[in-house]
Design a protein around this motif. Sequence first.
Motif, mmCIF file in Angstrom:
data_model
loop_
_atom_site.group_PDB
_atom_site.id
_atom_site.type_symbol
_atom_site.label_atom_id
_atom_site.label_comp_id
_atom_site.label_asym_id
_atom_site.label_seq_id
_atom_site.Cartn_x
_atom_site.Cartn_y
_atom_site.Cartn_z
ATOM 1 N N ALA A 86 -14.769 24.414 -0.011
ATOM 2 C CA ALA A 86 -15.602 24.584 -1.379
ATOM 3 C C ALA A 86 -16.748 23.303 -1.105
ATOM 4 O O ALA A 86 -16.537 22.054 -0.845
ATOM 5 C CB ALA A 86 -14.608 24.201 -2.295
ATOM 6 N N ASN A 87 -17.966 23.844 -1.412
ATOM 7 C CA ASN A 87 -19.048 22.988 -1.250
ATOM 8 C C ASN A 87 -19.160 22.223 -0.003
ATOM 9 O O ASN A 87 -19.492 21.189 0.200
ATOM 10 C CB ASN A 87 -19.098 22.091 -2.407
ATOM 11 N N GLY A 88 -18.851 22.994 1.232
ATOM 12 C CA GLY A 88 -19.000 22.262 2.391
ATOM 13 C C GLY A 88 -17.730 21.440 2.834
ATOM 14 O O GLY A 88 -17.625 20.898 3.777
ATOM 15 N N ALA A 89 -16.988 21.131 1.897
ATOM 16 C CA ALA A 89 -15.762 20.014 2.369
ATOM 17 C C ALA A 89 -14.406 20.836 2.158
ATOM 18 O O ALA A 89 -14.230 21.677 1.230
ATOM 19 C CB ALA A 89 -15.674 19.052 1.086
ATOM 20 N N ILE A 90 -13.377 20.352 3.276
ATOM 21 C CA ILE A 90 -12.268 20.943 3.372
ATOM 22 C C ILE A 90 -11.271 20.164 2.473
ATOM 23 O O ILE A 90 -11.081 18.840 2.439
ATOM 24 C CB ILE A 90 -11.759 20.785 4.817
ATOM 25 N N THR A 91 -10.368 21.092 1.516
ATOM 26 C CA THR A 91 -9.332 20.484 0.583
ATOM 27 C C THR A 91 -8.148 20.986 1.125
ATOM 28 O O THR A 91 -7.998 22.171 1.474
ATOM 29 C CB THR A 91 -9.901 20.835 -0.829
ATOM 30 N N VAL A 92 -7.040 20.301 1.117
ATOM 31 C CA VAL A 92 -5.675 20.436 1.458
ATOM 32 C C VAL A 92 -4.976 20.605 0.288
ATOM 33 O O VAL A 92 -5.043 19.340 -0.642
ATOM 34 C CB VAL A 92 -5.182 19.751 2.711
ATOM 35 N N THR A 93 -4.004 21.337 0.061
ATOM 36 C CA THR A 93 -2.877 21.161 -0.965
ATOM 37 C C THR A 93 -1.524 20.690 -0.414
ATOM 38 O O THR A 93 -1.077 21.480 0.399
ATOM 39 C CB THR A 93 -2.764 22.607 -1.721
ATOM 40 N N ILE A 94 -1.006 19.587 -0.925
ATOM 41 C CA ILE A 94 0.036 19.136 -0.494
ATOM 42 C C ILE A 94 1.050 19.075 -1.697
ATOM 43 O O ILE A 94 0.811 18.184 -2.487
ATOM 44 C CB ILE A 94 -0.329 17.622 0.243
ATOM 45 N N ASN A 95 2.160 19.776 -1.518
ATOM 46 C CA ASN A 95 3.153 19.518 -2.691
ATOM 47 C C ASN A 95 2.596 20.042 -3.933
ATOM 48 O O ASN A 95 2.811 19.577 -4.892
ATOM 49 C CB ASN A 95 3.955 18.317 -2.653
ATOM 50 N N THR A 105 0.794 -0.974 -0.130
ATOM 51 C CA THR A 105 -0.024 0.011 0.180
ATOM 52 C C THR A 105 0.805 1.214 -0.115
ATOM 53 O O THR A 105 1.813 1.428 0.851
ATOM 54 C CB THR A 105 -0.936 0.046 1.403
ATOM 55 N N ALA A 106 0.480 2.250 -0.818
ATOM 56 C CA ALA A 106 1.125 3.381 -0.887
ATOM 57 C C ALA A 106 0.542 4.576 -0.443
ATOM 58 O O ALA A 106 -0.686 4.599 -0.783
ATOM 59 C CB ALA A 106 1.771 3.650 -2.365
ATOM 60 N N HIS A 107 1.043 5.586 0.184
ATOM 61 C CA HIS A 107 0.490 6.843 0.710
ATOM 62 C C HIS A 107 1.151 7.844 0.362
ATOM 63 O O HIS A 107 2.498 7.968 0.301
ATOM 64 C CB HIS A 107 0.391 6.997 2.191
ATOM 65 N N ALA A 108 0.587 9.193 -0.192
ATOM 66 C CA ALA A 108 1.304 10.163 -0.686
ATOM 67 C C ALA A 108 1.848 11.087 0.834
ATOM 68 O O ALA A 108 0.891 10.984 1.723
ATOM 69 C CB ALA A 108 0.584 11.156 -1.444
ATOM 70 N N ILE A 109 3.130 11.800 0.728
ATOM 71 C CA ILE A 109 3.450 12.356 1.866
ATOM 72 C C ILE A 109 3.915 13.686 1.320
ATOM 73 O O ILE A 109 4.473 14.005 0.093
ATOM 74 C CB ILE A 109 4.525 11.648 2.606
ATOM 75 N N GLY A 110 3.604 14.721 2.224
ATOM 76 C CA GLY A 110 4.006 15.964 1.956
ATOM 77 C C GLY A 110 3.679 17.415 2.785
ATOM 78 O O GLY A 110 3.297 16.829 3.767
ATOM 79 N N THR A 111 4.043 18.554 2.295
ATOM 80 C CA THR A 111 3.831 19.557 3.472
ATOM 81 C C THR A 111 2.515 20.377 2.946
ATOM 82 O O THR A 111 2.491 20.729 1.782
ATOM 83 C CB THR A 111 5.134 20.406 3.418
ATOM 84 N N VAL A 112 1.660 20.650 3.727
ATOM 85 C CA VAL A 112 0.258 21.458 3.560
ATOM 86 C C VAL A 112 0.707 23.002 3.388
ATOM 87 O O VAL A 112 1.451 23.460 4.018
ATOM 88 C CB VAL A 112 -0.656 21.288 4.780
ATOM 89 N N SER A 113 0.327 23.587 2.169
ATOM 90 C CA SER A 113 0.563 24.707 1.980
ATOM 91 C C SER A 113 -0.704 25.724 1.771
ATOM 92 O O SER A 113 -0.456 26.908 1.951
ATOM 93 C CB SER A 113 1.254 24.958 0.512
ATOM 94 N N ASP A 114 -1.858 24.934 1.657
ATOM 95 C CA ASP A 114 -3.059 25.770 1.469
ATOM 96 C C ASP A 114 -4.377 24.729 1.826
ATOM 97 O O ASP A 114 -4.254 23.495 1.753
ATOM 98 C CB ASP A 114 -3.197 26.038 0.140
ATOM 99 N N VAL A 115 -5.308 25.525 2.695
ATOM 100 C CA VAL A 115 -6.546 24.753 2.821
ATOM 101 C C VAL A 115 -7.772 25.576 2.309
ATOM 102 O O VAL A 115 -7.609 26.931 2.163
ATOM 103 C CB VAL A 115 -6.804 24.343 4.359
ATOM 104 N N ALA A 130 -0.622 19.345 -4.836
ATOM 105 C CA ALA A 130 -1.669 18.388 -5.283
ATOM 106 C C ALA A 130 -2.787 18.505 -4.404
ATOM 107 O O ALA A 130 -2.611 18.680 -2.934
ATOM 108 C CB ALA A 130 -1.292 16.808 -5.096
ATOM 109 N N LYS A 131 -4.015 18.779 -4.824
ATOM 110 C CA LYS A 131 -5.081 19.100 -3.982
ATOM 111 C C LYS A 131 -6.115 17.650 -3.633
ATOM 112 O O LYS A 131 -6.064 16.859 -4.562
ATOM 113 C CB LYS A 131 -6.238 20.072 -4.756
ATOM 114 N N MET A 132 -6.190 17.645 -2.531
ATOM 115 C CA MET A 132 -6.936 16.307 -2.021
ATOM 116 C C MET A 132 -7.833 16.678 -0.873
ATOM 117 O O MET A 132 -7.542 17.528 -0.117
ATOM 118 C CB MET A 132 -6.192 15.204 -1.651
ATOM 119 N N PRO A 133 -8.798 15.922 -0.646
ATOM 120 C CA PRO A 133 -9.617 16.163 0.368
ATOM 121 C C PRO A 133 -9.238 15.862 1.823
ATOM 122 O O PRO A 133 -8.389 14.879 2.128
ATOM 123 C CB PRO A 133 -10.869 15.240 0.430
ATOM 124 N N ALA A 134 -9.310 16.800 2.815
ATOM 125 C CA ALA A 134 -8.877 16.718 4.235
ATOM 126 C C ALA A 134 -9.051 15.217 4.732
ATOM 127 O O ALA A 134 -8.447 14.725 5.639
ATOM 128 C CB ALA A 134 -9.198 17.726 5.014
#
Length: 221
Positions: free
Chosen positions: A198-207, A185-195, A209-213
């Motif tokens: 949008a539409n009631g859901a929190i999205t984080v930007t990691i390196n 199993t692989a998981h992405a790792i990185g530093t959060v630069s932005d949260v 790449a945007k993905m749901p919190a």
Amino acid sequence: MTSIAPTTATSAVSAATATTAGAKLSADYTMFLKLLTAQMQNQDPLDPMDTAQYTQQLVQYSQVEQSIEQNTTLKSILASLGTQNLTQASALIGKTVESADAVSGLSEATPAQWSWTADRTVAALTARITDAAGKTVDTRTVDAGDLSGGIRWDGTTTSGRTMPPGEYGIALEGVDASGNALPVTAHAIGTVSDVELANGAITVTINGAKMPASSLVRIGQ
């Protein structure tokens, strides 16, 4: 940085919609009362109108009005909760996090990074890296010999090509000491630069790449 513009716009649209619905209901109700008054004034004394009918209509108007008010209140509460969640999520900025997603961001300054885990010791491990379109751009052998590990990829392929910044996924194929296939199993790792909210859901930007919190499985320093 944090952002709530999309949600603010959505709230404004919802408020405008509720105001329009309320105004229309009020106009219809006023017209109904005028017609009812005229009908009562001109009714046949020998055959008066059935009061149960217009009483039922009054009740229906009241129920619709209450529904509009409840929806407006609910949307206001949800918007407030969303802003509160965004404020709390802003504490993630600058933190190293791990996501259940296997897609990692690659930038000129930061390599794409993943962690991997297996149920048994991995004797040999091969990584296939894909671009945003799902096309394989690199295949390489990864150091194994344990139950877990990490992978850093700076965008340079084994053929010497340099891939542009963007989002890249990874698929891992492992085998144990006996040569049997082993799920990894692989998981992405990185530093959060932005949260962002949008539409009631929190999205984080990691390196980049945007993905749901909600996909985060670990938060570090």
